[in-house]
Each structure stands twice: as C-alpha cells, then as structure tokens.
Design an enzyme around this catalytic site. Structure first.
Site, PDB file in Angstrom:
ATOM      1  N   LYS A 202       0.846  -1.199   0.000  1.00 30.52           N
ATOM      2  CA  LYS A 202       0.000   0.000   0.000  1.00 30.52           C
ATOM      3  C   LYS A 202       0.882   1.250   0.000  1.00 30.52           C
ATOM      4  O   LYS A 202       0.705   2.150  -0.804  1.00 30.52           O
ATOM      5  CB  LYS A 202      -0.918  -0.034   1.229  1.00 30.52           C
ATOM      6  CG  LYS A 202      -1.865   1.137   1.313  1.00 30.52           C
ATOM      7  CD  LYS A 202      -2.826   0.959   2.475  1.00 30.52           C
ATOM      8  CE  LYS A 202      -3.619   2.242   2.704  1.00 30.52           C
ATOM      9  NZ  LYS A 202      -4.533   2.161   3.826  1.00 30.52           N
ATOM     10  N   GLU A 208      10.414  -4.847   4.292  1.00 26.06           N
ATOM     11  CA  GLU A 208      10.468  -6.254   3.885  1.00 26.06           C
ATOM     12  C   GLU A 208      10.155  -6.379   2.388  1.00 26.06           C
ATOM     13  O   GLU A 208      10.880  -7.031   1.627  1.00 26.06           O
ATOM     14  CB  GLU A 208       9.438  -7.087   4.678  1.00 26.06           C
ATOM     15  CG  GLU A 208       9.745  -7.251   6.148  1.00 26.06           C
ATOM     16  CD  GLU A 208       9.096  -6.179   7.013  1.00 26.06           C
ATOM     17  OE1 GLU A 208       8.824  -5.066   6.497  1.00 26.06           O
ATOM     18  OE2 GLU A 208       8.877  -6.447   8.210  1.00 26.06           O
ATOM     19  N   GLY A 262      -5.070  -2.085   5.017  1.00 26.52           N
ATOM     20  CA  GLY A 262      -4.273  -3.221   4.536  1.00 26.52           C
ATOM     21  C   GLY A 262      -4.944  -4.557   4.791  1.00 26.52           C
ATOM     22  O   GLY A 262      -5.048  -5.399   3.895  1.00 26.52           O
ATOM     23  N   ARG A 263      -5.452  -4.755   6.009  1.00 21.72           N
ATOM     24  CA  ARG A 263      -6.006  -6.081   6.341  1.00 21.72           C
ATOM     25  C   ARG A 263      -7.408  -6.281   5.790  1.00 21.72           C
ATOM     26  O   ARG A 263      -7.993  -7.341   5.989  1.00 21.72           O
ATOM     27  CB  ARG A 263      -5.949  -6.301   7.853  1.00 21.72           C
ATOM     28  CG  ARG A 263      -6.481  -5.166   8.685  1.00 21.72           C
ATOM     29  CD  ARG A 263      -6.087  -5.289  10.161  1.00 21.72           C
ATOM     30  NE  ARG A 263      -6.491  -4.133  10.948  1.00 21.72           N
ATOM     31  CZ  ARG A 263      -5.766  -3.031  11.096  1.00 21.72           C
ATOM     32  NH1 ARG A 263      -4.594  -2.917  10.485  1.00 21.72           N
ATOM     33  NH2 ARG A 263      -6.196  -2.036  11.835  1.00 21.72           N
ATOM     34  N   GLU A 348      -4.564  -7.058  14.916  1.00 22.67           N
ATOM     35  CA  GLU A 348      -4.078  -5.737  14.508  1.00 22.67           C
ATOM     36  C   GLU A 348      -5.215  -4.721  14.594  1.00 22.67           C
ATOM     37  O   GLU A 348      -4.990  -3.545  14.866  1.00 22.67           O
ATOM     38  CB  GLU A 348      -3.488  -5.779  13.084  1.00 22.67           C
ATOM     39  CG  GLU A 348      -2.684  -4.545  12.726  1.00 22.67           C
ATOM     40  CD  GLU A 348      -1.786  -4.726  11.502  1.00 22.67           C
ATOM     41  OE1 GLU A 348      -0.602  -5.073  11.649  1.00 22.67           O
ATOM     42  OE2 GLU A 348      -2.275  -4.520  10.378  1.00 22.67           O
ATOM     43  N   HIS A 378      -4.548 -33.089  17.700  1.00 19.77           N
ATOM     44  CA  HIS A 378      -3.360 -33.817  18.178  1.00 19.77           C
ATOM     45  C   HIS A 378      -2.266 -32.845  18.584  1.00 19.77           C
ATOM     46  O   HIS A 378      -1.104 -33.235  18.702  1.00 19.77           O
ATOM     47  CB  HIS A 378      -2.883 -34.779  17.085  1.00 19.77           C
ATOM     48  CG  HIS A 378      -3.957 -35.753  16.697  1.00 19.77           C
ATOM     49  ND1 HIS A 378      -4.161 -36.941  17.367  1.00 19.77           N
ATOM     50  CD2 HIS A 378      -4.939 -35.673  15.754  1.00 19.77           C
ATOM     51  CE1 HIS A 378      -5.198 -37.573  16.828  1.00 19.77           C
ATOM     52  NE2 HIS A 378      -5.688 -36.819  15.852  1.00 19.77           N
ATOM     53  N   LYS A 509       8.655  -0.892  13.844  1.00 21.47           N
ATOM     54  CA  LYS A 509       9.325  -0.685  12.548  1.00 21.47           C
ATOM     55  C   LYS A 509      10.412   0.374  12.691  1.00 21.47           C
ATOM     56  O   LYS A 509      11.518   0.222  12.176  1.00 21.47           O
ATOM     57  CB  LYS A 509       8.320  -0.173  11.496  1.00 21.47           C
ATOM     58  CG  LYS A 509       7.399  -1.209  10.917  1.00 21.47           C
ATOM     59  CD  LYS A 509       6.588  -0.569   9.791  1.00 21.47           C
ATOM     60  CE  LYS A 509       5.350  -1.343   9.460  1.00 21.47           C
ATOM     61  NZ  LYS A 509       4.432  -0.626   8.568  1.00 21.47           N
TER      62      LYS A 509
HETATM   63  O1  F6P Z   1       1.981  -4.519   9.881  1.00 25.86           O
HETATM   64  C1  F6P Z   1       1.711  -3.188   9.699  1.00 25.86           C
HETATM   65  C2  F6P Z   1       1.212  -2.902   8.316  1.00 25.86           C
HETATM   66  O2  F6P Z   1       1.070  -1.534   8.161  1.00 25.86           O
HETATM   67  C3  F6P Z   1      -0.092  -3.622   8.015  1.00 25.86           C
HETATM   68  O3  F6P Z   1      -1.193  -2.997   8.509  1.00 25.86           O
HETATM   69  C4  F6P Z   1      -0.029  -3.698   6.541  1.00 25.86           C
HETATM   70  O4  F6P Z   1      -0.959  -4.596   6.057  1.00 25.86           O
HETATM   71  C5  F6P Z   1       1.404  -4.117   6.343  1.00 25.86           C
HETATM   72  O5  F6P Z   1       2.109  -3.367   7.319  1.00 25.86           O
HETATM   73  C6  F6P Z   1       1.977  -3.899   4.968  1.00 25.86           C
HETATM   74  O6  F6P Z   1       1.956  -2.555   4.584  1.00 25.86           O
HETATM   75  P1  F6P Z   1       2.146  -2.125   3.082  1.00 25.86           P
HETATM   76  O7  F6P Z   1       1.062  -2.701   2.280  1.00 25.86           O
HETATM   77  O8  F6P Z   1       2.131  -0.628   3.092  1.00 25.86           O
HETATM   78  O9  F6P Z   1       3.486  -2.658   2.610  1.00 25.86           O
END
Ligand code: F6P
Length: 545
Positions: A202, A208, A262-263, A348, A378, A509
């Site tokens: 987003k 990452e 995002g979620r 979250e 199990h 972060k």
């Molecule tokens: O984990 C925090 C967060 O902001 C989430 O809410 C989001 O889904 C994720 O990082 C990834 O963010 P982005 O889509 O901006 O890379």
C-alpha cells in the site's frame, strides 16, 4: 452512569444468574436450543447454540450494541465517513465488492467507478497473463511471485490456498518475510524468463517488501536480461509516485486507495494474484459473496444479523465470562491460512489500549490462534478440553469434499465427525461418575479407579460456534471473509475502539530501522538498555566477519 456502563451492568447481573446452568443442562432442558440459536444466510449456517447465551443474553447484548451506537457507527462506515479517526480516513472496503451501480462516497465523490476501472484493468492483465498473450522473455508465464507482507500478503495468500480446486492459471507463490531464505527457497524452483513478479505494498515503503522487490528484480535481470525486467514486473499500491520511482510503468501499476485498510484489502488490486490463479469470473464470485454478507450486515435486525451476533458473543465471552483467547479451527485443509489471516484481522484491528476518544480502554481484542482440524486435535486440543483456562472455539467445516469419489466422501465424513465430536465434547464434558462407572464396568479395581478417574474428567461447559457450508467455493469464501471483517468491526464498535489503525506496529518498525546500523557494525552501541546492548555485542562476536 453511561448507557454502555448501564447495559454492561445489566448483562453482568444476568450472567451471574445464568452461569450456574451448564451448557449440557441447557440442551437437556430445551430440545429446541439448536433451532433457537443458529442463523443462516444463503448456504451458510452458523450454529452458536453451544455458546453460553440465552434469549435474554442476546437481548441484553443487543441493548449494549444500541447503547454503544453500533448501528450509527455501521452507517458511518458504509457512508464513507472518516471512521478511522486517528488517521482521518474512511474504511470503505465494502465499496470494493459493490456492484457497478452502487453509490459509495468518499468526500462526496462516488468511488465505485474507480473501483470498477481497476477491476477491469486487473481482469485485462490477468486474462492476458493466463492466456499467454502477455508473456515473459521465455514465453507464457508459468509462475507469478507475489511480494507483500501483512495485509498485502495474508489475505491473497489465504484465498489462493482456499480456492485451490479452481486454479487454472499460472502457479502463484507468496513471499513476505525479509528473511532471505523465504525468497531464495521460492526462486530456486522458478524460471526467471517465465515468472511475473507482483510487488504489493500500500505504502510502497515497507522494508520487507521493498528489500524482496529489489532482490527479485536483480534475479530477473540476471536470469532474463535487463530488457525483460519491465515486462515481468507489476506493482499494486496507493503510492503511484513511489512505484514510478522504483521503475514500474503506470500501465503495470494497479491502484487502490487510502480508504482501504491493509487487512481489508484482498478485494482490491491486492487480490490480483487471486485473479491470476482462478480467473476474473471466480474473483467476481468472491466479491459477490462479500457483497451478500455486506447487505446482510447492513440490513438484518441485530438479533438475526450473523456478524452482529458473533461479534457480540465475542464481547460477552471476553468482558463478561472473562475468556481472553479464541481458537479458530477450520476442519478444511484449504483454510489452513485462515487462522493466520484472522490473527492480523482481529489482533491488529482490536489490539488497542485506548478508546476512540483516547481514554483507557477497559478491554481490547482477544488472542486468536488456530490450526486446521484434525491436526489441531493432536496438538493443542488437550488444553481446550482439560486446561484450567477456557478457550472458546470456532469450527468451520464443509459438508462436501472437493471431489466426489467414494474415498473422498469417506474422508470428508471422518473430518466432519471429528469436528462435530469436538464441539460436543467441549460442551458436554465427561463427569467423574460417568468415568468411574465405565472403569468399573471394564473391570478396574477400586484403588485404580480412585487414582485414575480424576485425570479423565472433562469439565465441559466450554463454548464453541460451528460454521457449516456445502462447499468452499469462491462465493462462500467471500461470505466468510466479509463475515469476519464485520464481526471485528462489531467488537470494536461495542468496545469503543478504532479497528482501522495500527500505531503499535509502526513503533517496532522505526526501532528496527534505528538498530540496523548497530547490527551491521556501522554505529556504536550506546544509549540502549543492557539487554539490547548485550545482544548486539554477543551477535557481533558470533557473526562471521
Ligand atoms: O503490519 C503493519 C502494516 O502496516 C499492516 O497494517 C499492513 O498490512 C502491512 O504493514 C503492509 O503494509 P504495506 O502494504 O504498506 O506494505
């Protein structure tokens, strides 16, 4: 006393009386309990008769919802108001699955045409990739690699896995972790000349995803040549400028909007890998399932409204009964990523310590965990059956297997029997008398019975909900996902939380960014606590130069 406090006080009085009757007795007293405490929508059946609720409980919970202005908050969300108050944004994911004639407004402007335009762009692109008309340096794409994390990964990864019987496109892979092993292991099986890389973020700043995107680009360049890179990468983001700066062309950029959390984003362009795997028509069925649940959530009376009833029972279990966890156990291997998806969606969203107006929250969301059944039986079911802490359980199960062979029917029957048996065992338990009688009948000696029988007692009276559906097709999956989105919203609305921000994650972060130079030995460790300092120094001593 506020209306919410008053409603909670009434619920507490009610629960203090109702709690003395165990679930097993409630079933004995009322043979109609299942009829009274299940709801259906389309082909989905939700049985909450094994929850610790009565008609009075549900009536008082509905009063609590009204006192908390759930209906007004729901209307505000559907109206595109800035319900995410700490970020000043709407949360209008319902617009993503609306029909073309719908009217969902942000700042007075109907956003449905924008949504439809991106859906069309996605369908054209996915159609081209699936047919081979859009190809890589080595020919038609055999594989799609989706790079994203959190909401930009969990939703599509869960849905692609869940819809595996419908896969008729390229293979789709997901890499989220910045641990290089994840990307290396995945790339090891792929042909760089026939792999399409989707970069989904987003913000287009998440370290990452951007680290993995740079590594994947280098891999494409090395394996397919510099010229091929542009044709083999696409981006999904709100931040068009950052995408362009990364070097991905506008026609390969799929937009969504800052009013999509995002979620809650798998319905948007973030769902492109789902469309690649199952095609635009089935993606449309997924959206239609979500839309059916939206309509139900928006219009059904509180007592007959599935997301409302489940969200209120969640609040009841946590606030009144004092149960701070919930297990989600799909007896459906294709939903193996559903618990992980729900962990982000719930924890979250509602892992918050203050209410919407910044005051300390009495209660936040619960800890959610899970694994597919029967595997979970199990693993952690021992604690669910006999542990001192009670954990409410959600079961999900399909009546039919994906294929109709005698063997598949038998396996599915076993799966269903195990699922129903767990709910029954949690509810009924097994008494000491019953165990003693069974042991005596089997010929055990008196002292042996005295010694062993207590270990075999299951206290029962442990609540669960079962969601049953004929089969897990795209429409049903859409219903289930939207049901959980709205359930989380209901919990938040009643508890007074903002489910749409995530400031806690942001802090971690920024600390990681500050620690990187220390880990890499580019800065001295100073001003940190002794644990962090000790760990950095020990790590440096261990790390090969
Ligand atoms: O984990 C925090 C967060 O902001 C989430 O809410 C989001 O889904 C994720 O990082 C990834 O963010 P982005 O889509 O901006 O890379």
């Amino acid at each position: 006393m506020s209306a919410v406090t008053h409603a909670l006080a009434l619920l507490e009085m009610h629960w203090n009386q109702a709690m003395v009757v165990p679930l097993a007795k409630r079933f004995e007293f009322d043979p109609q309990r299942f009829s009274r405490f299940h709801l259906t929508l389309g082909l989905l059946l939700v049985d909450f008769s094994k929850q610790l609720v009565e008609d009075d409980t549900l009536r008082l919970l509905a009063d609590l919802a009204r006192a908390a202005e759930l209906e007004e908050q729901r209307a505000a969300m559907f109206a595109g108001q800035a319900v995410n108050t700490s970020e000043g944004r709407p949360a209008l994911h319902v617009a993503l699955r609306a029909g073309p004639d719908a009217d969902y407004r942000v700042d007075g402007r109907n956003v449905v045409a924008d949504v439809q335009a991106v859906l069309k762009q996605m369908a054209d692109f996915a159609g081209g990739v699936r047919s081979g008309a859009i190809a890589g340096a080595g020919g038609a794409f055999t594989d799609v690699l989706h790079l994203g994390i959190g909401g930009s990964d969990l939703g599509p990864a869960m849905a692609v896995r869940a819809l595996s019987p419908c896969h008729d496109g390229p293979r789709v892979h997901f890499v989220a972790n910045v641990d290089g092993t994840a990307l290396r292991d995945t790339l090891a099986g792929l042909d760089p000349r026939r792999t399409l890389v989707l970069v989904a973020s987003k913000t287009f700043t998440t370290v990452e995803t951007m680290t993995n995107a740079a590594a994947a680009r280098a891999w494409l360049k090395a394996g397919a040549g510099e010229k091929a890179v542009a044709g083999q990468m696409a981006a999904i983001s709100v931040a068009a400028g950052r995408v362009a700066a990364f070097g991905i062309a506008p026609e390969r950029t799929f937009a969504f909007w800052d009013w999509v959390g995002g979620r809650f984003s798998l319905w948007s362009a973030i769902g492109l890998p789902i469309m690649m795997a199952v095609g635009p028509d089935r993606f449309a069925q997924l959206l239609a399932g979500g839309r059916e649940m939206d309509e139900h959530f928006r219009t059904a009376p509180l007592r007959r409204n599935i997301p409302v009833v489940l969200g209120l029972i969640d609040v009841f279990n946590h606030v009144l009964v004092g149960l701070a966890t919930r297990a989600v156990v799909p007896y459906d291997q294709r939903l193996e990523r559903f618990p992980a998806f729900l962990q982000q969606l719930e924890m979250e969203s509602n892992g918050k310590r203050v209410t919407l107006d910044g005051q300390p929250a009495g209660t936040s969301g619960v800890v959610v965990f899970g694994e597919p059944g029967t595997n979970a039986q199990h693993a952690f079911f021992q604690l669910l059956h006999q542990g001192v802490d009670v954990v409410p359980v959600d079961f999900l199960v399909a009546a039919n297997a994906d294929i109709d062979t005698a063997e598949a029917r038998h396996q599915q029957a076993l799966l269903i029997a195990n699922c129903f048996a767990q709910g029954e065992a949690l509810m009924r338990g097994r008494s000491l008398d019953d165990i003693r009688a069974a042991m005596a009948e089997a010929g055990a000696a008196g002292d042996e019975i005295d010694r062993l029988a207590p270990h075999r007692v299951l206290p029962g009276n442990r609540p669960s909900t079962t969601m049953l559906y004929p089969r897990l097709d795209p429409h049903m999956l859409g219903m289930l996902i939207a049901l959980h989105e709205h359930r989380v919203f209901v919990q938040a609305a009643v508890l007074g939380l903002n489910p749409f921000d995530q400031w806690g994650v942001e802090f971690g972060k920024s600390l990681a960014a500050g620690l990187l130079p220390l880990v890499e030995g580019k800065a001295a460790v100073a001003g940190r606590d002794s644990s962090t300092t000790g760990l950095v120094e020990a790590m440096r001593a261990m790390r090969t130069p």
